[in-house]
Design an enzyme around this catalytic site. Structure first.
Site, mmCIF file in Angstrom:
data_model
loop_
_atom_site.group_PDB
_atom_site.id
_atom_site.type_symbol
_atom_site.label_atom_id
_atom_site.label_comp_id
_atom_site.label_asym_id
_atom_site.label_seq_id
_atom_site.Cartn_x
_atom_site.Cartn_y
_atom_site.Cartn_z
ATOM 1 N N PRO A 224 -40.189 7.513 9.562
ATOM 2 C CG PRO A 224 -39.985 8.304 7.394
ATOM 3 C CD PRO A 224 -40.270 7.055 8.167
ATOM 4 C CE LYS A 225 -44.311 12.026 16.649
ATOM 5 N NZ LYS A 225 -45.301 12.942 16.059
ATOM 6 C CG PHE A 226 -45.302 11.647 7.868
ATOM 7 C CD1 PHE A 226 -44.830 12.329 6.760
ATOM 8 C CD2 PHE A 226 -45.132 10.267 7.909
ATOM 9 C CE1 PHE A 226 -44.209 11.664 5.725
ATOM 10 C CE2 PHE A 226 -44.503 9.586 6.881
ATOM 11 C CZ PHE A 226 -44.045 10.287 5.782
ATOM 12 C CD GLU B 30 -43.332 15.894 15.099
ATOM 13 O OE1 GLU B 30 -43.181 17.002 15.616
ATOM 14 O OE2 GLU B 30 -44.248 15.127 15.405
ATOM 15 N N GLY B 31 -39.235 14.017 12.867
ATOM 16 C CA GLY B 31 -38.329 13.118 13.572
ATOM 17 C C GLY B 31 -38.555 11.687 13.169
#
Length: 292
Positions: A22-24, A168-169
């Site tokens: 996960p991209k925080f 966010e992605g």
């Protein structure tokens, strides 16, 4: 220390030898655990140890010689709050301890660059990941390893479901990849080309600013937006009146170089559209109300 970077892609990469994280939506930080203490470095190279006394104290539990790369986030009501973490990063040493009590930070580590007296950056990512989990597994919050999977179907579920908590992605890496400072060897997949940025200043008159100066997630380098349309200038002026003004500073404007701007206190977010790097044009689409 320069950090590794990611290139934006338009679809989920698939194939053998890939892992997904996960991209925080937070603040990039390198943690150095030295023999004589802890140093926290932002992506730009700025030392932010005094702004995060809670994380500095937690990092003292790491073995000396450990170097971590990761993202600082602040959770509020079950969601990542980028404005809050940006406010933490900008805190003076006098205000930082009080903010740490009110808005405690968490560190989502996604790589270990040094451990046991060795530089691990040339090692394969899967080796570094294993050592990262070993280092942080016994500690727990606020220092944690980010989740990861090698299953693209699990990653696809994350991509669809995690944005509701501020993720966010995804970031995609090769398992056999060394850590390459300053190189866009990783890939990132975001839901849209728009995201929230923290407003840290403005150019032009306060009542009708010409442009806003913003800090994007995963960065701490102020950038000047493209000129605001007339209607947005009025709304920006009204919103900025609620924020205490600061001193003068400079930031990078595309096509102009360094320009002077007036700083403001944290609290206002702007939805912006950007290119794939911080050097492309940043366009303000709308403002989010400052926290009251």
């Amino acid at each position: 220390m320069r950090v590794a970077l990611a290139e934006t892609v338009g679809s989920l990469p698939r194939g053998a030898g890939l892992e997904y994280e996960p991209k925080f939506d937070g603040h990039r930080m390198v943690v150095f655990r030295r023999e004589d203490g802890v140093v926290l470095q932002a992506r730009s190279g700025r030392i932010v140890t005094a702004a995060f006394p809670d994380l500095a104290e937690a990092a003292r539990l790491l073995p000396a010689g450990t170097v971590l790369d990761g993202e600082v986030v602040v959770w509020r009501e079950g969601r990542i709050d980028f404005a809050a973490v940006q406010g933490r990063a900008a805190a003076t040493p006098g205000r930082a301890p009080r903010l740490a009590e009110r808005l405690p930070a968490s560190y989502a580590a996604f790589d270990v660059l040094g451990a046991d007296g060795a530089d691990l950056r040339p090692r394969r990512f899967e080796v570094r990941r294993e050592r990262l989990v070993e280092l942080l597994g016994a500690l727990g919050p606020p220092l944690q390893a980010v989740p990861m999977t090698t299953d693209p179907e699990v990653a696809a579920v994350w991509f669809e479901t995690l944005p509701e908590i501020g993720v966010e992605g995804l970031v995609v890496k090769k398992l056999d990849q060394p850590y390459r400072p300053g190189v866009r060897a990783w890939r990132k997949l975001r839901h849209t080309d728009t995201r929230d940025a923290a407003v840290v200043g403005f150019t032009g008159p306060a009542e009708r600013p010409a442009s806003l100066v913003v800090v994007l997630p995963d960065d701490d380098t102020p950038v000047v937006s493209s000129p605001l349309p007339p209607a947005l200038r009025s709304r920006a002026g009204a919103a900025l009146r609620r924020l205490p003004a600061g001193g003068q500073a400079t930031a990078m404007a595309v096509g102009l170089g360094e320009v002077a701007y007036r700083e403001v206190a944290a609290g206002l977010l702007a939805e912006v559209a950007t290119g794939t790097t911080r050097h492309t044009v940043t366009t303000v689409l709308r403002l989010r109300p400052p926290e009251g």
